[in-house]
Motif scaffolding. Structure first.
Motif, mmCIF file in Angstrom:
data_model
loop_
_atom_site.group_PDB
_atom_site.id
_atom_site.type_symbol
_atom_site.label_atom_id
_atom_site.label_comp_id
_atom_site.label_asym_id
_atom_site.label_seq_id
_atom_site.Cartn_x
_atom_site.Cartn_y
_atom_site.Cartn_z
ATOM 1 N N UNK A 33 0.603 -1.201 0.133
ATOM 2 C CA UNK A 33 -0.194 -0.100 0.229
ATOM 3 C C UNK A 33 0.673 1.266 0.003
ATOM 4 N N UNK A 34 2.266 0.925 0.414
ATOM 5 C CA UNK A 34 2.785 2.146 0.664
ATOM 6 C C UNK A 34 3.614 2.922 -1.117
ATOM 7 N N UNK A 35 3.791 1.436 -2.115
ATOM 8 C CA UNK A 35 3.926 2.266 -3.490
ATOM 9 C C UNK A 35 2.376 2.151 -4.037
ATOM 10 N N UNK A 36 1.079 1.977 -3.332
ATOM 11 C CA UNK A 36 0.379 2.323 -3.882
ATOM 12 C C UNK A 36 -0.248 4.179 -3.744
ATOM 13 N N UNK A 37 0.259 3.910 -2.192
ATOM 14 C CA UNK A 37 0.010 5.658 -2.415
ATOM 15 C C UNK A 37 0.894 6.857 -3.183
ATOM 16 N N UNK A 38 2.519 5.828 -3.159
ATOM 17 C CA UNK A 38 3.078 6.466 -3.878
ATOM 18 C C UNK A 38 2.455 7.092 -5.779
ATOM 19 N N UNK A 39 2.273 6.051 -6.044
ATOM 20 C CA UNK A 39 1.223 6.027 -7.812
ATOM 21 C C UNK A 39 1.035 7.080 -6.958
ATOM 22 N N UNK A 40 -0.565 6.992 -6.551
ATOM 23 C CA UNK A 40 -1.706 7.619 -6.144
ATOM 24 C C UNK A 40 -1.554 8.905 -6.285
ATOM 25 N N UNK A 41 -0.640 9.523 -5.136
ATOM 26 C CA UNK A 41 -0.008 11.030 -5.138
ATOM 27 C C UNK A 41 0.674 11.258 -6.458
ATOM 28 N N UNK A 42 1.087 10.394 -6.401
ATOM 29 C CA UNK A 42 2.554 10.570 -7.907
ATOM 30 C C UNK A 42 1.114 11.894 -9.531
ATOM 31 N N UNK A 43 0.639 11.168 -9.485
ATOM 32 C CA UNK A 43 -0.995 11.124 -9.889
ATOM 33 C C UNK A 43 -1.819 11.555 -9.636
ATOM 34 N N UNK A 44 -2.372 12.194 -8.279
ATOM 35 C CA UNK A 44 -2.926 13.531 -8.451
ATOM 36 C C UNK A 44 -4.363 12.768 -8.301
ATOM 37 N N UNK A 45 -4.135 11.440 -8.084
ATOM 38 C CA UNK A 45 -5.669 10.527 -7.126
ATOM 39 C C UNK A 45 -5.673 11.020 -6.069
ATOM 40 N N UNK A 46 -5.001 11.402 -5.176
ATOM 41 C CA UNK A 46 -5.715 11.205 -3.779
ATOM 42 C C UNK A 46 -4.659 12.480 -3.363
ATOM 43 N N UNK A 47 -5.100 13.201 -2.281
ATOM 44 C CA UNK A 47 -4.760 13.959 -1.555
ATOM 45 C C UNK A 47 -4.881 13.926 -0.068
ATOM 46 N N UNK A 48 -3.743 14.021 0.994
ATOM 47 C CA UNK A 48 -3.588 13.992 1.900
ATOM 48 C C UNK A 48 -4.457 14.076 2.935
ATOM 49 N N UNK A 49 -4.977 15.403 2.898
ATOM 50 C CA UNK A 49 -5.674 15.198 4.097
ATOM 51 C C UNK A 49 -7.597 14.821 4.051
ATOM 52 N N UNK A 50 -7.684 14.546 2.458
ATOM 53 C CA UNK A 50 -9.169 14.748 1.820
ATOM 54 C C UNK A 50 -9.434 13.390 2.150
ATOM 55 N N UNK A 51 -10.233 12.554 2.149
ATOM 56 C CA UNK A 51 -10.696 11.438 2.763
ATOM 57 C C UNK A 51 -11.320 11.054 0.699
ATOM 58 N N UNK A 52 -11.020 10.051 0.549
ATOM 59 C CA UNK A 52 -11.330 10.002 -1.101
ATOM 60 C C UNK A 52 -12.664 8.569 -1.114
ATOM 61 N N UNK A 53 -13.379 7.864 0.122
ATOM 62 C CA UNK A 53 -14.483 7.041 -0.074
ATOM 63 C C UNK A 53 -14.882 6.633 1.502
ATOM 64 N N UNK A 54 -15.714 6.230 1.662
ATOM 65 C CA UNK A 54 -16.413 6.110 3.339
ATOM 66 C C UNK A 54 -16.231 4.506 3.097
ATOM 67 N N UNK A 55 -15.729 4.149 4.590
ATOM 68 C CA UNK A 55 -15.278 3.090 5.088
ATOM 69 C C UNK A 55 -16.006 2.779 5.697
ATOM 70 N N UNK A 56 -17.137 1.317 5.298
ATOM 71 C CA UNK A 56 -18.199 0.483 6.258
ATOM 72 C C UNK A 56 -17.700 -1.030 5.972
ATOM 73 N N UNK A 57 -16.500 -1.262 5.945
ATOM 74 C CA UNK A 57 -16.227 -2.860 6.098
ATOM 75 C C UNK A 57 -16.557 -3.756 4.758
ATOM 76 N N UNK A 58 -17.093 -3.358 3.358
ATOM 77 C CA UNK A 58 -17.069 -3.477 2.396
ATOM 78 C C UNK A 58 -16.938 -2.890 1.433
ATOM 79 N N UNK A 59 -17.072 -3.241 -0.169
ATOM 80 C CA UNK A 59 -17.548 -2.133 -1.245
ATOM 81 C C UNK A 59 -17.324 -3.322 -2.087
ATOM 82 N N UNK A 60 -18.550 -2.902 -2.734
ATOM 83 C CA UNK A 60 -18.786 -3.937 -4.450
ATOM 84 C C UNK A 60 -18.247 -3.421 -5.731
ATOM 85 N N UNK A 61 -17.060 -4.550 -6.771
ATOM 86 C CA UNK A 61 -16.540 -3.728 -6.988
ATOM 87 C C UNK A 61 -17.002 -4.927 -7.884
#
Length: 649
Positions: free
Chosen positions: A361-389
């Motif tokens: 996940x550290x690598x995924x974090x770096x890749x996401x930050x490099x591509x502006x897919x995430x911002x450190x202080x901003x949540x990107x989703x809500x975790x209620x334990x599951x997700x449908x994909x």
């Protein structure tokens, strides 16, 4: 009175002249032939005589030592004591014994008498056994001469002393030296064999040697002489193999004249002393190495620790392992089978390939930050334990995680899968793969060990189409983002990755060789802003203080005065038996660097569960191994200074 007529001959009778000419020609031919033999053939005759009457004995030189980074011997040489019998000194005794044996067999019918060669063998064995009985009397043994070995030695290596007993204990050696006469044909012979003071420690790194039956001696006598060679050693695995040319000693020996029976005539015509090979200083810290191996214990797995500054490998532990001293003087078939049965030949640290689980996940974090897919202080989703994909339900920590709205640091600390499913989707699998390759995943590390096969697998949609002829699905991306699915890495590669993150650079080239004042490794910057990097480090510190690896900063595990930045992971590995799928076992992962503010040491640990389906988490199982390494590291630095400076040197 008339005188009688006198008969005269012509002064130049043609036939007489022809005769004189023939004689002169024959004399000239004789002189020429003698001159040719003397002037042109004497060197050839002399050379043939030399070859027939001289023998060369080659004695290999001792191998160089292997040290740890602090100068402690990891691989050295010890004396191997043997009792040998100099057959050349026994010629009168052998002749006397032969006559006695012949006389005894004359009582037998002629057709039952042994042949002359058989009688000679009987005499040799009787004489050798008499001397061996002297040794038995001193050492309280009941050893017997092996007739086949004695005959083979007599026929093939007569110039070398015949070994009666091998690998004596120091006590036996002392007794024999005290009681054997100086002028006895029996002598105690000392040779050099490998010795491993720490037994199985770093076995896969150090490697082992095999018997070299054909050592070479450069610039010593002519190769056309009949040559006898004492057995040497050559590297077969690990550093022993990789640096065999450096460690290999320089052979010496002697050249002797021999009598018609093949016995040597002292003193030697020429003598050259063997020389020890060059020494090798490794980057391994044996204290840290032993701490890691003792903590892993009987489990299957690996731990790698790297000096963040130089890339020097401080620890490379692979379990199960084997006792290197049991390879001396040779590996028994029984112990080789034992090693094979428990899977100890395999270097888990270098060649063990596993999904890295949430450590990725550290690598995924770096890749996401490099591509502006995430911002450190901003949540990107809500975790209620599951997700449908893609019609499938994906869980967060097997359904036990309900993290709600989390920012990056807490997503790392609590290892929120739902956060990373979304981060992976926003980054794309190609983006994750591209970033992984920047950190040199997907290629060998180039460490100085033979047979590095652990080239990790970095998948992407094109790879899946090419290898499996299948499309890439959203579920593949979800698994990819949390270090599962097709992704495979080795513990060594994860340690290099962790060291790179600690230096805020893209890659680390590991080395097992220690050099004084080694330069700091330099690689391109990861490219994150200071705020982005701080968020990652804060999350990794949170992992070890309140998150999934908080066990190592509490109670007996706590290392005072130092912050550890870490990340846990749990992955799964398929288990097969006789080609049939049996189930899955968990792989417990932990990566970290310390001190978090000024990193010096980076660690990766991967341990296999021993029960199919058993939960085996990185925080509970792998993190304590890294903690033991850090504890020993800090302990050693504290011993040097009462106020240790943990800043990078």
């Amino acid at each position: 009175m008339s005188s009688a007529p006198i008969e005269t001959h012509a002064a130049r009778n043609p036939r007489l002249l022809a005769f004189y000419g023939l004689v002169a020609l024959l004399v000239l031919v004789l002189i020429a032939g003698v001159g040719y033999q003397q002037l042109f053939q004497s060197w050839k005759n002399s050379e043939e005589e030399r070859i027939q009457s001289q023998r060369r004995i080659i004695v290999p030189g001792p191998r160089g030592n292997i040290y740890d980074r602090e100068g402690r011997v990891l691989v050295g040489n010890r004396a191997r004591f043997s009792v040998v019998l100099n057959l050349a000194d026994l010629r009168p005794e052998l002749r006397t014994e032969y006559r006695r044996v012949v006389e005894n067999y004359r009582k037998f019918p002629k057709e039952e008498r042994p042949t002359g060669d058989q009688l000679a063998r009987i005499a040799r064995q009787a004489v050798a056994q008499r001397y061996l009985d002297q040794i038995n009397g001193i050492l309280a043994r009941r050893e017997q001469v092996k007739p086949r070995d004695l005959d083979r030695h007599f026929n093939q290596t007569l110039l070398l002393p015949y070994t009666l007993l091998d690998d004596l204990s120091p006590e036996e050696y002392a007794r024999l030296v005290e009681r054997l006469p100086v002028n006895s044909p029996l002598q105690v012979y000392a040779s050099s064999v490998r010795h491993y003071p720490y037994g199985s420690a770093a076995a896969h790194v150090l490697g082992y040697v095999g018997i070299d039956n054909d050592p070479e001696a450069e610039d010593f006598g002519s190769d056309d002489l009949l040559t006898f060679k004492m057995k040497g050693a050559f590297g077969r695995d690990g550093l022993e193999k990789r640096f065999d040319a450096l460690l290999q000693g320089q052979a010496g020996g002697a050249i002797y004249r021999v009598d018609p029976a093949g016995y040597k005539i002292n003193p030697p015509l020429e003598k050259k002393a063997p020389k020890q090979g060059q020494n090798l200083t490794t980057s391994i810290d044996i204290d840290l190495q032993q701490a890691a191996e003792e903590t892993i214990g009987d489990r299957t797995g690996a731990a790698v620790a790297i000096d963040v500054r130089t890339g020097e490998v401080l620890v490379m532990a692979s379990k199960p392992d084997y006792d290197l001293n049991k390879f001396v003087p040779r590996l028994s078939s029984a112990y080789a089978e034992e090693i094979k049965t428990k899977g100890a030949w395999f270097n888990q640290a270098m060649n063990g390939l596993y999904p890295p689980g949430s450590t990725f996940k550290i690598l995924t974090t770096i890749a996401a930050l490099e591509r502006a897919a995430i911002v450190p202080d901003r949540p990107i989703t809500f975790c209620d334990g599951t997700v449908q994909i893609g019609g499938r339900t994906f869980y967060c920590d097997n359904g036990r995680g309900h993290h709600g709205h989390v920012t990056l640091a807490d997503a790392i600390a609590y290892s929120c899968d739902v956060y990373y499913y979304e981060a992976g989707r926003l980054t794309t699998p190609d983006g994750i793969a591209e970033e992984a390759r920047k950190f040199h995943f997907g290629q060998k590390t180039g460490i100085e060990l033979p047979a590095e096969t652990g080239s990790s697998l970095v998948p992407d949609p094109a790879w899946k189409k090419s290898r499996k002829n299948e499309a890439w699905f959203g579920g593949d991306t979800a698994n990819y983002s949390i270090g599962q699915g097709f992704l495979l890495v080795s513990p060594l590669q994860m340690a290099c990755f962790t060291a790179s993150v600690a230096r805020n650079e893209l890659y680390t080239i590991p080395t097992l060789i220690h050099r004084d004042n080694a330069p700091t490794q330099r690689a391109p910057s990861i490219g994150l802003s200071a705020h982005e990097r701080d968020a990652i480090v804060t999350g990794m510190i949170g992992t070890t203080t309140y998150g999934t690896a908080s066990i190592i900063t509490k109670g007996p595990y706590k290392v005072p005065g130092i912050d550890i930045a870490g990340k846990t992971g749990t992955a799964q590995k398929d288990v097969y038996e006789d080609g049939k799928f049996k189930g899955k076992i968990n792989i417990a992962w932990f990566i970290c660097f310390a001190p978090a503010e000024h990193p010096e040491i980076a660690i990766a640990v991967a341990l296999e569960g021993d029960t199919i389906g058993e939960t085996y988490g990185g925080g509970l199982n792998a993190a304590p191994v890294a903690n033991a390494i850090i504890r020993k590291y800090v302990e050693k630095k504290t011993a040097v200074s009462t106020k240790p400076d943990f800043k990078v040197k």
